[in-house]
Design a protein around this motif. Structure first.
Motif, mmCIF file in Angstrom:
data_model
loop_
_atom_site.group_PDB
_atom_site.id
_atom_site.type_symbol
_atom_site.label_atom_id
_atom_site.label_comp_id
_atom_site.label_asym_id
_atom_site.label_seq_id
_atom_site.Cartn_x
_atom_site.Cartn_y
_atom_site.Cartn_z
ATOM 1 N N ALA A 139 0.822 -1.217 0.000
ATOM 2 C CA ALA A 139 0.000 0.000 0.000
ATOM 3 C C ALA A 139 0.853 1.263 0.000
ATOM 4 O O ALA A 139 0.574 2.208 -0.743
ATOM 5 C CB ALA A 139 -0.930 -0.009 1.198
ATOM 6 N N VAL A 140 1.907 1.290 0.827
ATOM 7 C CA VAL A 140 2.684 2.544 0.930
ATOM 8 C C VAL A 140 3.383 2.903 -0.363
ATOM 9 O O VAL A 140 3.703 4.066 -0.596
ATOM 10 C CB VAL A 140 3.729 2.461 2.052
ATOM 11 C CG1 VAL A 140 3.137 2.935 3.341
ATOM 12 C CG2 VAL A 140 4.316 1.090 2.165
ATOM 13 N N GLU A 141 3.622 1.907 -1.223
ATOM 14 C CA GLU A 141 4.275 2.240 -2.492
ATOM 15 C C GLU A 141 3.319 2.983 -3.411
ATOM 16 O O GLU A 141 3.754 3.660 -4.329
ATOM 17 C CB GLU A 141 4.737 0.962 -3.208
ATOM 18 C CG GLU A 141 5.774 0.191 -2.438
ATOM 19 C CD GLU A 141 5.920 -1.215 -2.991
ATOM 20 O OE1 GLU A 141 5.619 -1.426 -4.183
ATOM 21 O OE2 GLU A 141 6.316 -2.094 -2.207
ATOM 22 N N HIS A 142 2.022 2.804 -3.174
ATOM 23 C CA HIS A 142 1.065 3.358 -4.124
ATOM 24 C C HIS A 142 0.326 4.583 -3.594
ATOM 25 O O HIS A 142 -0.101 5.419 -4.363
ATOM 26 C CB HIS A 142 0.048 2.269 -4.515
ATOM 27 C CG HIS A 142 0.676 1.116 -5.232
ATOM 28 N ND1 HIS A 142 0.998 1.171 -6.552
ATOM 29 C CD2 HIS A 142 1.081 -0.093 -4.796
ATOM 30 C CE1 HIS A 142 1.556 0.028 -6.911
ATOM 31 N NE2 HIS A 142 1.622 -0.756 -5.863
ATOM 32 N N ILE A 143 0.138 4.646 -2.291
ATOM 33 C CA ILE A 143 -0.602 5.782 -1.730
ATOM 34 C C ILE A 143 0.397 6.767 -1.132
ATOM 35 O O ILE A 143 1.214 6.387 -0.293
ATOM 36 C CB ILE A 143 -1.585 5.301 -0.643
ATOM 37 C CG1 ILE A 143 -2.610 4.353 -1.282
ATOM 38 C CG2 ILE A 143 -2.291 6.479 -0.001
ATOM 39 C CD1 ILE A 143 -3.584 3.783 -0.293
ATOM 40 N N HIS A 144 0.352 7.986 -1.587
ATOM 41 C CA HIS A 144 1.326 8.973 -1.139
ATOM 42 C C HIS A 144 0.658 9.997 -0.234
ATOM 43 O O HIS A 144 -0.573 10.056 -0.139
ATOM 44 C CB HIS A 144 1.978 9.642 -2.342
ATOM 45 C CG HIS A 144 2.567 8.651 -3.296
ATOM 46 N ND1 HIS A 144 2.094 8.472 -4.564
ATOM 47 C CD2 HIS A 144 3.559 7.747 -3.123
ATOM 48 C CE1 HIS A 144 2.779 7.509 -5.158
ATOM 49 N NE2 HIS A 144 3.671 7.054 -4.299
ATOM 50 N N GLN A 145 1.498 10.811 0.393
ATOM 51 C CA GLN A 145 1.019 11.799 1.353
ATOM 52 C C GLN A 145 0.032 12.760 0.683
ATOM 53 O O GLN A 145 0.246 13.188 -0.456
ATOM 54 C CB GLN A 145 2.240 12.562 1.886
ATOM 55 C CG GLN A 145 1.990 13.389 3.099
ATOM 56 C CD GLN A 145 1.757 12.532 4.336
ATOM 57 O OE1 GLN A 145 1.969 11.338 4.315
ATOM 58 N NE2 GLN A 145 1.308 13.159 5.411
ATOM 59 N N ASN A 146 -1.042 13.056 1.418
ATOM 60 C CA ASN A 146 -2.036 14.059 0.995
ATOM 61 C C ASN A 146 -2.758 13.713 -0.299
ATOM 62 O O ASN A 146 -3.256 14.586 -0.988
ATOM 63 C CB ASN A 146 -1.379 15.446 0.816
ATOM 64 C CG ASN A 146 -0.953 15.997 2.153
ATOM 65 O OD1 ASN A 146 -1.553 15.680 3.180
ATOM 66 N ND2 ASN A 146 0.090 16.794 2.144
ATOM 67 N N GLU A 147 -2.779 12.461 -0.658
ATOM 68 C CA GLU A 147 -3.489 12.091 -1.870
ATOM 69 C C GLU A 147 -4.977 11.929 -1.581
ATOM 70 O O GLU A 147 -5.391 11.774 -0.426
ATOM 71 C CB GLU A 147 -2.938 10.789 -2.452
ATOM 72 C CG GLU A 147 -1.787 11.049 -3.407
ATOM 73 C CD GLU A 147 -1.431 9.818 -4.216
ATOM 74 O OE1 GLU A 147 -0.766 9.992 -5.225
ATOM 75 O OE2 GLU A 147 -1.793 8.703 -3.836
ATOM 76 N N ALA A 184 -3.598 -0.328 5.839
ATOM 77 C CA ALA A 184 -2.146 -0.523 5.868
ATOM 78 C C ALA A 184 -1.427 0.783 5.585
ATOM 79 O O ALA A 184 -0.422 1.101 6.222
ATOM 80 C CB ALA A 184 -1.745 -1.577 4.844
ATOM 81 N N ALA A 185 -1.963 1.555 4.629
ATOM 82 C CA ALA A 185 -1.331 2.837 4.325
ATOM 83 C C ALA A 185 -1.447 3.783 5.518
ATOM 84 O O ALA A 185 -0.516 4.527 5.834
ATOM 85 C CB ALA A 185 -1.979 3.451 3.097
ATOM 86 N N LYS A 186 -2.590 3.713 6.193
ATOM 87 C CA LYS A 186 -2.799 4.584 7.355
ATOM 88 C C LYS A 186 -1.836 4.208 8.485
ATOM 89 O O LYS A 186 -1.260 5.080 9.151
ATOM 90 C CB LYS A 186 -4.251 4.439 7.814
ATOM 91 C CG LYS A 186 -4.593 5.204 9.076
ATOM 92 C CD LYS A 186 -4.613 6.698 8.822
ATOM 93 C CE LYS A 186 -4.765 7.465 10.123
ATOM 94 N NZ LYS A 186 -4.518 8.890 9.942
ATOM 95 N N GLU A 187 -1.649 2.900 8.646
ATOM 96 C CA GLU A 187 -0.760 2.446 9.721
ATOM 97 C C GLU A 187 0.676 2.894 9.502
ATOM 98 O O GLU A 187 1.433 3.058 10.446
ATOM 99 C CB GLU A 187 -0.815 0.916 9.827
ATOM 100 C CG GLU A 187 -1.892 0.452 10.784
ATOM 101 C CD GLU A 187 -2.261 -0.995 10.560
ATOM 102 O OE1 GLU A 187 -1.385 -1.760 10.102
ATOM 103 O OE2 GLU A 187 -3.420 -1.358 10.831
ATOM 104 N N LYS A 188 1.028 3.066 8.242
ATOM 105 C CA LYS A 188 2.391 3.528 7.937
ATOM 106 C C LYS A 188 2.468 5.051 8.001
ATOM 107 O O LYS A 188 3.332 5.658 7.367
ATOM 108 C CB LYS A 188 2.810 3.023 6.559
ATOM 109 C CG LYS A 188 2.936 1.520 6.471
ATOM 110 C CD LYS A 188 4.318 1.062 6.892
ATOM 111 C CE LYS A 188 4.386 -0.412 7.194
ATOM 112 N NZ LYS A 188 4.043 -1.252 6.053
#
Lengths: 389, 413
Positions: B200-208, B225-229
């Motif tokens: 998830a973190v590879e695909h979802i970036h900050q403030n998207e 998962a992105a939120k947890e990171k």
């Protein structure tokens, strides 16, 4: 006023080809008297033989036997005997021409049969010698007809098999040779099987009540439609005329013999008829690395029309037609020339576009039906890379 | 094996009554039932793999026919068939290789018509039969199928002639290997969400700004998962009429502290210009890279294409279906009860059979699925990584063997 195309190299070859077909002799170690020392490509002549260019004679014949399947005269059963006694370069071409005459054999198959005959008549005692001999033979074949894509694809495939396959390891030379010959001779069978496989694959895609547009004469497409008709599917076929050899007429004749409703279109009526078409089925002379196809002139514009009207374009072709080429535009191919009759004399100074085929880029094709399965165009490069890398 | 049959019948009934729905649940149950089929199967002395394949296929056909819309059932059946073939082949090749080293005679009379074949060649050829057909094997094909039919374990036969004592241990070994591989498969189905959400973190970036429609467990875990990171981003959730699963998802996301906005389905086009990426779940991924997904997603995909927004589909590999959507609108859809749209009380008076020759004037159609053509999809994220739609064929070639597609295709149609 006339701008030359960017691929001037090809243009140069074009003119060379036009004037001096023997100009390549210096590069060719085995100069062979090309029987077609005229501007017509050998590729075109083969097509004309196999797909029976429709003439008025033929039409009269067909009319006389309405609905009856016009069986081609049986090929003369004179075995060329491998051309063992002759010089190698001549032998392979004779052999190739002998196989090429058979109506059911594709060019690539004929090439592989001819190469297998070279192995049989070879007196080489080591693998290396045999390889060199084969290489010369395949180069001769390729240079004999530079315009045929499936010929060079067939040669490449067989060479690749001979030189790099792991199946020949751990064996003595004679056994390996026998194996190669046997494999080459079985190839005709493989190609027939391939056509059947393709026909089976396509059956799910032909649904009852559909209308199929076909272009030109393709043995694979015919096999597909034959099987569909024998499976009692209800479908209608629109055949383009296929100017100037009118191969579409021949195709429509074959189909009507099967009892399939057929409608003939002139080539320029494709866009007009496209809204009633459910899918387009075409064959291919060669499938290139980009996943695009090289096929009879007119395929490209049919694919463009179908794409803009959101109709699927299916290609049915055997996998030995996968060729290691990457044409960037239409002029990137060695043009295969053919005669075009207009019925009236052409005014002097008017040029005629005589190329027999065009290149359809992959983005206009939906699926390729090959004996390897129903593939998306991008699979082709994957297969070729796996084989030749 | 009567108790297995009872299990199968129970499952078939549940599928037919739509008691079990959703690809994850059906895939898992199918795998578990097939595992018990395999473990209860009595192995004959010859052609064990073939008999096992027949048993699995017989059960599989029943389950596929029970609810053809649940493509995951068919996928798992084919995966299991592929596993059996693979395990059989690996044991056969080791057996042949062993024989070739020790005893050349057995190998010689095993294939009399090709005496030139050495053991190593045969083994190499046998290995290639399982792979999807390719240009490489084009020339090698025919003699191989003549010498060693891929279904029957020819190695087993020759071994039977030489050493019959080893056979019982081998039969147990095949079964054991198959069951082990199936356990792995079941575990894969269970853990696919975790493996997908790792990416998830590879695909979802900050403030998207992410848009999704309806509720998919895979999408939910992906966003979690992105939120947890420690990524902070905003999610637009289209409610997914008529089941309104989007409302449920929105609540769940808010509970995890995600910035969430609920929009109606019809507002997707209005909002899409503010969106950086669309992430949706899928019901099935077809062999051409097309997607069967909950109704409404095709509209989202079209909107995304119009505004050049990446359209990402997250799905576990059990949703990978080796079939082509020949006519998706007709074949792969399910029409649900109209009560999602209208209460019976509201439209019962429109359904007056007396007015127009016995047929009601009002029709309510409630399809479950959309088909999204491959050209609208930017990326697939599966448990094995991100893939282009045109690459799906390769995953399918890895997971399924070509023989099974045809046989099952025939039996289902």
């Amino acid at each position: 006023m006339w701008r030359r195309s960017a691929s001037f190299v090809v243009d140069k070859r074009y003119y060379q080809h036009d004037e001096l077909p023997l100009a390549m002799d210096p590069q060719n170690p085995n100069p062979n008297p090309n029987p077609n020392a005229n501007p017509l490509s050998a590729y075109y002549l083969t097509r004309a033989e196999h797909h029976a260019v429709v003439t008025s004679d033929w039409l009269a014949q067909a009319q006389a036997a309405v609905g009856r399947h016009p069986s081609p005269p049986p090929p003369p059963e004179t075995i060329a005997g491998g051309g063992g006694g002759k010089e190698r370069g001549f032998g392979v071409i004779d052999e190739f021409n002998y196989w090429r005459k058979k109506p059911d054999l594709a060019e690539a198959v004929a090439a592989i049969m001819a190469l297998a005959a070279v192995i049989r008549s070879s007196e080489a005692t080591t693998m290396m010698e045999l390889e060199i001999e084969l290489k010369t033979a395949s180069d001769t074949l390729k240079s004999w007809d530079t315009t045929s894509i499936s010929l060079s694809a067939g040669c490449d495939l067989f060479m690749r098999y001979v030189t790099r396959t792991s199946a020949l390891e751990y064996e003595d030379f004679d056994a390996a040779k026998r194996r190669l010959i046997e494999r080459g001779e079985k190839f005709g069978e493989i190609s027939l099987k391939a056509r059947r496989t393709i026909a089976m694959l396509c059956q799910d895609f032909i649904f009852d009540g559909c209308t199929i547009l076909v272009h030109g004469f393709s043995r694979v497409v015919l096999e597909v439609l034959k099987l569909a008709a024998s499976n009692r599917k209800l479908f209608r076929v629109l055949c383009t005329e296929g100017r100037p050899d009118r191969t579409g007429l021949r195709f429509s004749n074959e189909l009507s013999a099967l009892g399939v409703p057929v409608k003939l279109l002139i080539d320029s009526a494709v866009a007009y008829a496209m809204d009633e078409v459910d899918m387009v089925f075409v064959g291919a002379d060669g499938i290139v690395e980009s996943g695009g196809i090289i096929n009879m002139m007119g395929t490209y514009q049919i694919a463009l029309v179908a794409h803009s009207m959101n109709k699927p374009v299916y290609v049915a072709a055997e996998s030995y037609k996968f060729a290691r080429m990457y044409p960037l535009d239409q002029k990137d191919l060695a043009p295969a020339l053919r005669p075009i009759e207009f019925g009236v004399p052409i005014p002097p100074g008017v040029e005629v576009e005589k190329s027999a085929r065009d290149y359809t880029p992959p983005q206009y094709l939906t699926l390729l039906f090959t004996d390897l399965g129903a593939l998306t165009p991008s699979v082709v490069s994957d297969e070729l890379i796996q084989l030749y890398l | 094996m009567p108790d297995v049959q009872a299990l199968v019948n129970d499952f078939v009934l549940k599928l037919k009554r739509r008691k079990i729905e959703g690809s994850h649940a059906t895939a898992k149950q199918t795998a578990e039932i097939l595992r018990s089929v395999v473990s209860q199967h009595r192995m004959p002395y010859t052609n064990q793999a073939a008999s096992l394949i027949d048993a699995v296929r017989a059960v599989g056909e029943q389950m596929i026919a029970a609810n053809p819309v649940e493509l995951a059932v068919g996928n798992i059946v084919r995966r299991v068939l592929h596993i059996i073939r693979e395990e059989d082949l690996s044991s056969t090749t080791t057996a042949i290789e062993g024989l070739g080293l020790s005893d050349d005679d057995v190998d010689g009379d095993e294939n009399e018509d090709h005496p030139a074949l050495s053991a190593a060649v045969l083994a190499a050829a046998a290995r290639s039969t399982l792979r999807a057909p390719s240009l490489q094997t084009l020339l090698e094909d025919i003699p191989v199928s003549a010498a060693a039919p891929p279904n029957s374990s020819s190695g087993g036969d020759s071994e039977g002639r030489s050493k019959s004592a080893e056979k019982s241990s081998r039969s147990r070994k095949l079964k054991h290997d198959v069951i082990e591989a199936m356990n792995e498969l079941i575990q894969d189905i269970d853990t696919c969400h975790e493996q997908i959400s790792e990416q998830a973190v590879e695909h979802i970036h900050q403030n998207e700004v992410i848009l999704t429609l309806g509720r998919s467990r895979t999408v939910k875990e992906f966003l979690y998962a992105a939120k947890e990171k420690k990524r902070s981003f905003r999610v637009f959730v289209a409610e997914g009429a008529p089941r309104y699963q989007g409302h449920v998802l929105a609540k769940e996301l808010v509970a995890k502290g995600l910035q969430t906005t609920v929009i109606t389905d019809s507002a997707v086009f209005a909002m899409i210009s503010r969106v950086n990426m669309v992430i949706v779940g899928a019901h099935a991924i077809m062999a051409n890279g097309g997607v069967v997904a909950p109704v409404g997603i095709n509209m989202v995909a079209l909107a995304a294409q119009k505004h050049a927004v990446p359209f990402v589909v997250v799905a576990g590999s059990h949703k990978l279906c080796p079939l082509y959507p020949h006519n998706p609108e007709v074949l792969l859809n399910e029409l649900k009860s109209p009560s999602d749209l209208l209460d019976f009380g509201e439209f019962s008076d429109c359904m007056d059979f007396g007015i127009q020759g016995g047929s009601p004037l009002l029709h309510v159609v409630n399809p479950t699925f959309d088909y999204i053509p491959p050209k609208l999809v930017s990326l697939f994220i599966t448990d094995t990584g991100g893939h282009n739609p045109s690459y799906i064929y390769r995953l399918i070639a890895d997971y399924y063997s070509a023989d099974d597609l045809v046989v099952q295709g025939k039996s289902t149609s």
